[in-house]
Design a protein around this motif. Structure first.
Motif, PDB file in Angstrom:
ATOM      1  N   ARG A 124       0.855  -1.194   0.000  1.00 37.42           N
ATOM      2  CA  ARG A 124       0.000   0.000   0.000  1.00 37.42           C
ATOM      3  C   ARG A 124       0.882   1.232   0.000  1.00 37.42           C
ATOM      4  O   ARG A 124       1.549   1.531   0.982  1.00 37.42           O
ATOM      5  CB  ARG A 124      -0.926   0.024   1.217  1.00 37.42           C
ATOM      6  N   ILE A 125       0.886   1.934  -1.127  1.00 35.02           N
ATOM      7  CA  ILE A 125       1.679   3.166  -1.260  1.00 35.02           C
ATOM      8  C   ILE A 125       0.895   4.373  -0.780  1.00 35.02           C
ATOM      9  O   ILE A 125       1.405   5.209  -0.026  1.00 35.02           O
ATOM     10  CB  ILE A 125       2.134   3.353  -2.722  1.00 35.02           C
ATOM     11  N   THR A 126      -0.324   4.519  -1.259  1.00 31.46           N
ATOM     12  CA  THR A 126      -1.172   5.615  -0.788  1.00 31.46           C
ATOM     13  C   THR A 126      -2.480   5.015  -0.276  1.00 31.46           C
ATOM     14  O   THR A 126      -2.919   3.980  -0.772  1.00 31.46           O
ATOM     15  CB  THR A 126      -1.478   6.641  -1.902  1.00 31.46           C
ATOM     16  N   PRO A 127      -3.068   5.713   0.735  1.00 30.47           N
ATOM     17  CA  PRO A 127      -2.720   7.023   1.293  1.00 30.47           C
ATOM     18  C   PRO A 127      -1.394   7.008   2.055  1.00 30.47           C
ATOM     19  O   PRO A 127      -0.998   5.994   2.610  1.00 30.47           O
ATOM     20  CB  PRO A 127      -3.894   7.336   2.218  1.00 30.47           C
ATOM     21  N   LEU A 128      -0.752   8.204   2.066  1.00 33.74           N
ATOM     22  CA  LEU A 128       0.518   8.345   2.762  1.00 33.74           C
ATOM     23  C   LEU A 128       0.342   8.543   4.267  1.00 33.74           C
ATOM     24  O   LEU A 128       1.257   8.244   5.038  1.00 33.74           O
ATOM     25  CB  LEU A 128       1.292   9.551   2.209  1.00 33.74           C
ATOM     26  N   ALA A 143      -3.007 -14.671   4.802  1.00 32.63           N
ATOM     27  CA  ALA A 143      -2.823 -15.459   3.586  1.00 32.63           C
ATOM     28  C   ALA A 143      -1.345 -15.809   3.356  1.00 32.63           C
ATOM     29  O   ALA A 143      -0.999 -16.364   2.307  1.00 32.63           O
ATOM     30  CB  ALA A 143      -3.364 -14.693   2.390  1.00 32.63           C
ATOM     31  N   LYS A 144      -0.488 -15.482   4.331  1.00 37.25           N
ATOM     32  CA  LYS A 144       0.949 -15.764   4.255  1.00 37.25           C
ATOM     33  C   LYS A 144       1.621 -15.006   3.108  1.00 37.25           C
ATOM     34  O   LYS A 144       2.553 -15.501   2.473  1.00 37.25           O
ATOM     35  CB  LYS A 144       1.214 -17.267   4.113  1.00 37.25           C
ATOM     36  N   VAL A 145       1.135 -13.788   2.851  1.00 37.54           N
ATOM     37  CA  VAL A 145       1.716 -12.903   1.846  1.00 37.54           C
ATOM     38  C   VAL A 145       2.223 -11.664   2.576  1.00 37.54           C
ATOM     39  O   VAL A 145       1.583 -11.177   3.518  1.00 37.54           O
ATOM     40  CB  VAL A 145       0.683 -12.525   0.764  1.00 37.54           C
ATOM     41  N   HIS A 146       3.379 -11.143   2.138  1.00 40.44           N
ATOM     42  CA  HIS A 146       3.954  -9.971   2.800  1.00 40.44           C
ATOM     43  C   HIS A 146       3.131  -8.725   2.497  1.00 40.44           C
ATOM     44  O   HIS A 146       2.880  -8.408   1.328  1.00 40.44           O
ATOM     45  CB  HIS A 146       5.392  -9.734   2.321  1.00 40.44           C
ATOM     46  N   PHE A 147       2.751  -8.004   3.546  1.00 39.90           N
ATOM     47  CA  PHE A 147       2.071  -6.717   3.389  1.00 39.90           C
ATOM     48  C   PHE A 147       3.059  -5.619   3.728  1.00 39.90           C
ATOM     49  O   PHE A 147       3.665  -5.611   4.802  1.00 39.90           O
ATOM     50  CB  PHE A 147       0.848  -6.611   4.309  1.00 39.90           C
ATOM     51  N   VAL A 148       3.243  -4.686   2.794  1.00 40.21           N
ATOM     52  CA  VAL A 148       4.193  -3.579   2.967  1.00 40.21           C
ATOM     53  C   VAL A 148       3.414  -2.274   3.012  1.00 40.21           C
ATOM     54  O   VAL A 148       2.490  -2.050   2.214  1.00 40.21           O
ATOM     55  CB  VAL A 148       5.227  -3.556   1.825  1.00 40.21           C
ATOM     56  N   LEU A 149       3.803  -1.417   3.915  1.00 43.54           N
ATOM     57  CA  LEU A 149       3.090  -0.163   4.160  1.00 43.54           C
ATOM     58  C   LEU A 149       4.032   1.008   3.935  1.00 43.54           C
ATOM     59  O   LEU A 149       5.138   1.042   4.485  1.00 43.54           O
ATOM     60  CB  LEU A 149       2.598  -0.166   5.607  1.00 43.54           C
ATOM     61  N   GLY A 150       3.615   1.955   3.106  1.00 45.23           N
ATOM     62  CA  GLY A 150       4.395   3.182   3.015  1.00 45.23           C
ATOM     63  C   GLY A 150       4.891   3.524   1.617  1.00 45.23           C
ATOM     64  O   GLY A 150       4.697   2.739   0.690  1.00 45.23           O
ATOM     65  N   LEU A 195       6.741  -4.993   6.559  1.00 45.71           N
ATOM     66  CA  LEU A 195       7.690  -3.901   6.365  1.00 45.71           C
ATOM     67  C   LEU A 195       6.934  -2.589   6.420  1.00 45.71           C
ATOM     68  O   LEU A 195       5.866  -2.457   5.802  1.00 45.71           O
ATOM     69  CB  LEU A 195       8.398  -4.051   5.014  1.00 45.71           C
ATOM     70  N   ILE A 196       7.471  -1.620   7.166  1.00 44.97           N
ATOM     71  CA  ILE A 196       6.876  -0.291   7.256  1.00 44.97           C
ATOM     72  C   ILE A 196       7.910   0.708   6.743  1.00 44.97           C
ATOM     73  O   ILE A 196       9.006   0.813   7.300  1.00 44.97           O
ATOM     74  CB  ILE A 196       6.482   0.056   8.697  1.00 44.97           C
ATOM     75  N   ILE A 197       7.561   1.435   5.682  1.00 47.15           N
ATOM     76  CA  ILE A 197       8.456   2.435   5.113  1.00 47.15           C
ATOM     77  C   ILE A 197       8.006   3.802   5.613  1.00 47.15           C
ATOM     78  O   ILE A 197       6.874   4.215   5.354  1.00 47.15           O
ATOM     79  CB  ILE A 197       8.449   2.394   3.582  1.00 47.15           C
ATOM     80  N   ALA A 198       8.870   4.472   6.343  1.00 48.21           N
ATOM     81  CA  ALA A 198       8.567   5.810   6.869  1.00 48.21           C
ATOM     82  C   ALA A 198       9.165   6.854   5.938  1.00 48.21           C
ATOM     83  O   ALA A 198      10.355   6.803   5.622  1.00 48.21           O
ATOM     84  CB  ALA A 198       9.124   5.972   8.279  1.00 48.21           C
ATOM     85  N   GLY A 199       8.339   7.804   5.500  1.00 45.72           N
ATOM     86  CA  GLY A 199       8.785   8.821   4.565  1.00 45.72           C
ATOM     87  C   GLY A 199       9.497   9.986   5.208  1.00 45.72           C
ATOM     88  O   GLY A 199       9.977  10.881   4.505  1.00 45.72           O
TER      89      GLY A 199
END
Length: 424
Positions: A124-128, A143-150, A195-199
């Motif tokens: 999920r890229i947006t919303p930021l 579902a054993k799939v990686h969810f990435v945020l940011g 994974l959480i990507i902080a901007g």
């Protein structure tokens, strides 16, 4: 993680024809498409722009029609924000109420495919905004799939001494913004994210300690070299040329810039281009008249994106005294052209500019910022010889580290490190 992972990108806001968050969503998704097997999920309002950009619906992207909820909530947000371009915290709060319906439709469309293992990552890229929870995160994780945020970004505190600007921006809700942390759905989203990507550094610091091991920092903004392909000549033969680029609103400080630069402008040692429009436009023109500097400042108003570059590339300096900038994309745009940034050392711009690439003005009360900007400008007017070296360093840094492709490459490296993050 495969060399070219299969990624389902969720970008509710993504549009190549708009600016701000939609342009971030589009640009990052496109850069990822060049390095991975990507399918983009966006909101139906972006569909036509995607098609005009050459993407094929169903093959490259899917447009989700959530207008049954999004449209009336958008109208409500515009009513409650109490002024065009104001009350962004209110807009985000209303979006947090309408966004879950979008993700509900996304799961209805893609849930079975996610559970079947068609994707290695759901990102999920947006919303930021870090305040908007995701109901997809726990379902994807189950579902054993990686969810990435940011990249998540926002919520930079207002500096002390700027309460009047805060009120003029109609930022009443910002006083209670931290309430989102009590939302159980928000906590569940963080737990479920691989994974959480902080901007921004600030946003990274807001992530609870339990999730810091899987939080990485990556500035929100980047530049497209094809859109910023001129090089500022850094002509030092005449008066310094400065440029301001942004909305003419209180927190961006255009009035502070006029006050700081006024003595040099009256002496013929500096000229200024102001690119942008907003509620302060008339007041700024009146201020220029009072300060007797109208002859040295050009108010260009809003310019189409392709007309910004030629004006900005004439400048020696990008003078940007914003005191609450989350990303600072205009700073990177200036750097890519070889225009030296002079910014307040706070939030986004302060994370993008170094002593080698520009000038960092300490944050403080308004009089202190004005005085520091004036002193820095006067020093440069007396001796501008250091500008070309900083300009070269700024351009080199922007084109090496802050392109969308460079950002996509780093994100793929983050994907590859997910097993190590989870084991930490």
């Amino acid at each position: 993680m495969p060399h070219r992972p299969r990624v389902l990108i969720i970008a509710e806001a993504a549009n190549p024809e708009w600016v701000s968050v939609p342009l971030v969503g589009w640009s990052l998704a496109q850069a990822m498409r060049r390095r991975a097997h990507v399918h983009v999920v966006t909101q139906t309002r972006n569909r036509d722009a995607f098609v005009r950009a050459g993407l094929v619906e169903g093959q490259d992207f899917t447009a989700i029609d959530s207008e049954a909820v999004a449209a009336p909530m958008y109208r409500l947000a515009n009513l409650l924000r109490m002024g065009s371009g104001k009350g962004w915290t209110m807009v985000t709060a209303i979006a947090s109420l309408s966004y879950p319906y979008f993700e509900r439709l996304v799961w209805k469309k893609f849930g079975a495919r996610i559970q079947a293992g068609e994707f290695d990552v759901v990102h999920r890229i947006t919303p930021l905004s870090p305040t908007i929870a995701s109901s997809l995160a726990p379902k994807v994780a189950a579902a054993k799939v990686h969810f990435v945020l940011g990249p998540l970004n926002g919520g930079v505190p207002w500096p002390k001494g700027f309460d009047s600007e805060r009120r003029r921006e109609r930022e009443w809700l910002s006083y209670v913004r931290g309430a989102y942390k009590a939302n159980p759905a928000h906590r569940k989203m963080l737990r479920s994210s691989a994974l959480i990507i902080a901007g921004s550094r600030h946003t990274a610091g807001e992530i609870p300690a339990a999730h810091q091991h899987k939080t990485v920092w990556l500035p929100e903004n980047a530049i497209d070299p094809a859109r910023f392909n001129l090089t500022a000549p850094q002509d030092l033969s005449g008066p310094l040329r400065a440029c301001f680029l942004g909305r003419l609103v209180p927190y961006k400080g255009p009035d502070m810039l006029l006050e700081a630069a006024a003595p040099l402008m009256r002496e013929g040692k500096l000229v200024l281009d102001m690119i942008g429009d907003g509620p302060m436009a008339d007041d700024l023109r009146a201020q220029a008249e009072r300060l007797q500097i109208s002859h040295a400042v050009t108010f260009h108003g809003h310019l189409p994106h392709d007309q910004v570059q030629p004006v900005l590339a004439r400048a020696n300096l990008m003078t940007f005294p914003s005191i609450r900038e989350f990303g600072g994309g205009v700073v990177l745009e200036a750097m890519a052209l070889g225009v030296v940034p002079m910014v307040v050392d706070y939030a986004g711009p302060g994370e993008l500019v170094t002593g080698e690439t520009g000038y960092l003005i300490p944050v403080g009360p308004r009089p202190r910022i004005v005085a520091a900007f004036r002193a820095a400008l006067e020093a440069l007017a007396a001796d501008p010889s250091g500008l070309p070296v900083k300009a070269q360093a700024a351009r080199r840094t922007a084109l090496a580290d802050f392109t969308w492709d460079a950002k996509a490459a780093r994100i793929l490296a983050f994907y590859a490190a997910i097993p190590d993050l989870q084991a930490a």
